[in-house]
Enzyme design. Structure first.
Site, PDB file in Angstrom:
ATOM      1  N   TYR A   1       0.844  -1.194   0.000  1.00 52.58           N
ATOM      2  CA  TYR A   1       0.000   0.000   0.000  1.00 52.58           C
ATOM      3  C   TYR A   1       0.886   1.254   0.000  1.00 52.58           C
ATOM      4  O   TYR A   1       1.600   1.535   0.960  1.00 52.58           O
ATOM      5  CB  TYR A   1      -0.929   0.024   1.208  1.00 52.58           C
ATOM      6  CG  TYR A   1      -1.950  -1.100   1.245  1.00 52.58           C
ATOM      7  CD1 TYR A   1      -2.269  -1.835   0.110  1.00 52.58           C
ATOM      8  CD2 TYR A   1      -2.603  -1.425   2.424  1.00 52.58           C
ATOM      9  CE1 TYR A   1      -3.204  -2.857   0.148  1.00 52.58           C
ATOM     10  CE2 TYR A   1      -3.550  -2.440   2.479  1.00 52.58           C
ATOM     11  CZ  TYR A   1      -3.836  -3.156   1.338  1.00 52.58           C
ATOM     12  OH  TYR A   1      -4.765  -4.169   1.387  1.00 52.58           O
TER      13      TYR A   1
ATOM     14  N   SER B   1     -13.392  -4.898   0.981  1.00 55.95           N
ATOM     15  CA  SER B   1     -14.340  -4.190   0.112  1.00 55.95           C
ATOM     16  C   SER B   1     -15.800  -4.551   0.411  1.00 55.95           C
ATOM     17  O   SER B   1     -16.562  -4.866  -0.500  1.00 55.95           O
ATOM     18  CB  SER B   1     -14.028  -4.462  -1.367  1.00 55.95           C
ATOM     19  OG  SER B   1     -14.597  -3.476  -2.198  1.00 55.95           O
ATOM     20  N   PRO B   2     -16.238  -4.456   1.675  1.00 60.95           N
ATOM     21  CA  PRO B   2     -17.643  -4.762   1.983  1.00 60.95           C
ATOM     22  C   PRO B   2     -18.618  -3.750   1.396  1.00 60.95           C
ATOM     23  O   PRO B   2     -19.825  -4.039   1.307  1.00 60.95           O
ATOM     24  CB  PRO B   2     -17.670  -4.738   3.517  1.00 60.95           C
ATOM     25  CG  PRO B   2     -16.540  -3.833   3.896  1.00 60.95           C
ATOM     26  CD  PRO B   2     -15.475  -4.090   2.875  1.00 60.95           C
ATOM     27  N   LEU B   3     -18.120  -2.583   0.979  1.00 61.06           N
ATOM     28  CA  LEU B   3     -18.968  -1.598   0.304  1.00 61.06           C
ATOM     29  C   LEU B   3     -18.801  -1.662  -1.204  1.00 61.06           C
ATOM     30  O   LEU B   3     -19.209  -0.751  -1.933  1.00 61.06           O
ATOM     31  CB  LEU B   3     -18.646  -0.187   0.811  1.00 61.06           C
ATOM     32  CG  LEU B   3     -18.923   0.056   2.299  1.00 61.06           C
ATOM     33  CD1 LEU B   3     -18.554   1.484   2.689  1.00 61.06           C
ATOM     34  CD2 LEU B   3     -20.385  -0.224   2.632  1.00 61.06           C
TER      35      LEU B   3
ATOM     36  N   LEU C   1     -21.787   0.709  -2.808  1.00 59.35           N
ATOM     37  CA  LEU C   1     -22.835   0.585  -1.789  1.00 59.35           C
ATOM     38  C   LEU C   1     -22.767   1.721  -0.759  1.00 59.35           C
ATOM     39  O   LEU C   1     -23.125   1.545   0.400  1.00 59.35           O
ATOM     40  CB  LEU C   1     -22.724  -0.771  -1.091  1.00 59.35           C
ATOM     41  CG  LEU C   1     -22.917  -1.981  -2.023  1.00 59.35           C
ATOM     42  CD1 LEU C   1     -22.756  -3.283  -1.257  1.00 59.35           C
ATOM     43  CD2 LEU C   1     -24.292  -1.917  -2.710  1.00 59.35           C
TER      44      LEU C   1
ATOM     45  N   GLY D   1     -24.416   4.612  -1.423  1.00 62.05           N
ATOM     46  CA  GLY D   1     -25.605   5.416  -1.671  1.00 62.05           C
ATOM     47  C   GLY D   1     -25.398   6.490  -2.711  1.00 62.05           C
ATOM     48  O   GLY D   1     -26.341   7.222  -3.050  1.00 62.05           O
TER      49      GLY D   1
END
Length: 348
Positions: free
Chosen positions: A55, A214-216, A221, A223
């Site tokens: 990273y 990456s749960p979004l 996700l 909005g």
């Protein structure tokens, strides 16, 4: 926060893990701003931080080390990863072929670099960032076992391994009397549900902690993606435009799903971010999803998800929008450097 066991290691971690990928040149270049985000997460009860050597080519680890230098290191379960090249930018060709990968040579060298950048004497969870066909997994497990016995790492895990390679590694560890992978870090969100069919059952069988990244769904996700509206400008979209190009059928499918999920979240009276994170948190095989905020505001918008419980009716509606085991885009199942993604597209 209520803490959860990290697999069968005995370590207890918060239900959200703070991911540090966006700290440094890849996201927030201001070290002080990134340190403030880390400190806010710790003050909110998060005790689990995940980073990686690659990273921003080590800069993220340096920032995390700075944030924990004020006496907080003992209170944090600290995870990092190795595998990617460290002498050239990710996705670029060239570089020393021995300064990357899963070989003993590279592992015993790179762990010292990570320890130095993190300003710590030990790493709680050292993870193989990706599998590597050219290196026998026994070689990798043996090197990691030695590091564990030396006290430089407490435990080790895998990341984005397919189910069959997770099983193979468990069998080799058993047969060769080596320590084993105790965690797996796969992609998982409402839009990326492929691991439900194999990886999650395997992880449960072997008592592994599961730390989804990456749960979004890379921002889909949050909005911000709604039908009939212009696609929002974002840091991720500028970095990897192909994954947000709405002319592509798979991205249109993600937009349709994200819009339907936003409607569902409105009906349930919660932000879509909370719906998305709560969905991942509620799966019995999941230990802690990794959130990756770039700003303090993004962090604040995600913390409340730990207090949300989705009803059976809401979960059923989610299954209608994206059926169990379905992944809407192949590009979301693992990091593909842009140069390789372009080459793959040319072959098709």
């Amino acid at each position: 926060m209520d803490y959860r066991g990290l697999g069968r290691t005995g370590m207890q971690v918060s239900p959200l893990c703070l991911g540090a990928m966006m700290f440094g040149a890849w996201g927030e270049p201001d070290h002080d701003a990134s340190v403030k985000i880390i400190h806010r997460a710790l003050d909110a009860g998060i005790n689990f931080i995940d980073t990686a050597d690659v990273y921003s080519l080590g800069e993220s680890e340096v920032i995390v080390g700075k944030a924990l230098a004020d006496g907080r290191r003992d209170d944090v379960i600290l995870a990092t990863k190795f595998h990617a090249p460290m002498d050239v930018a990710l996705g670029q060709s060239g570089g020393d072929p021995n300064k990357r990968g899963n070989s003993r040579r590279w592992i015993v060298s790179e762990v010292e670099s990570s320890l130095r950048r993190l300003n710590t004497d030990w790493i709680d969870l050292y993870q193989v960032h990706r599998p590597e066909d050219g290196t026998d997994v026994e070689e990798t497990l043996a090197a990691l076992t030695d590091l564990q016995r030396q006290g430089k790492i407490r435990a080790f895990g895998s990341s984005t391994f397919p189910a069959h390679q997770i099983v193979e590694a468990q069998w080799i560890a058993r047969d060769r009397k080596l320590s084993r992978f105790v965690t797996e870090q796969p992609p998982y969100s409402i839009l990326v549900r492929g691991i439900e069919t194999d990886v999650l059952p395997v992880a449960e069988q072997y008592g592994m902690g599961v730390l989804p990244w990456s749960p979004l769904a890379g921002g889909w996700l949050t909005g911000r993606y709604r039908k009939g509206e212009d696609a929002p400008q974002s840091h991720r979209a500028a970095w990897r435009p192909g994954r947000y190009d709405l002319s592509k059928p798979d991205n249109q499918a993600k937009l349709d799903a994200a819009d339907a999920l936003a409607v569902l979240a409105d009906e349930a009276g919660i932000p879509l971010i909370h719906l998305a994170l709560a969905f991942v948190l509620q799966h019995p095989a999941i230990t802690a999803p990794i959130i990756g905020p770039r700003t303090l505001e993004q962090l604040e918008s995600q913390l409340g998800a730990v207090d949300v419980t989705l009803s059976g009716d809401v979960l059923d509606r989610i299954d209608e929008i994206v059926p169990p085991g379905i992944t809407l885009s192949r590009a979301d199942t693992g990091y593909i450097p842009p140069a390789l993604e372009d080459a793959s597209r040319r072959r098709r």
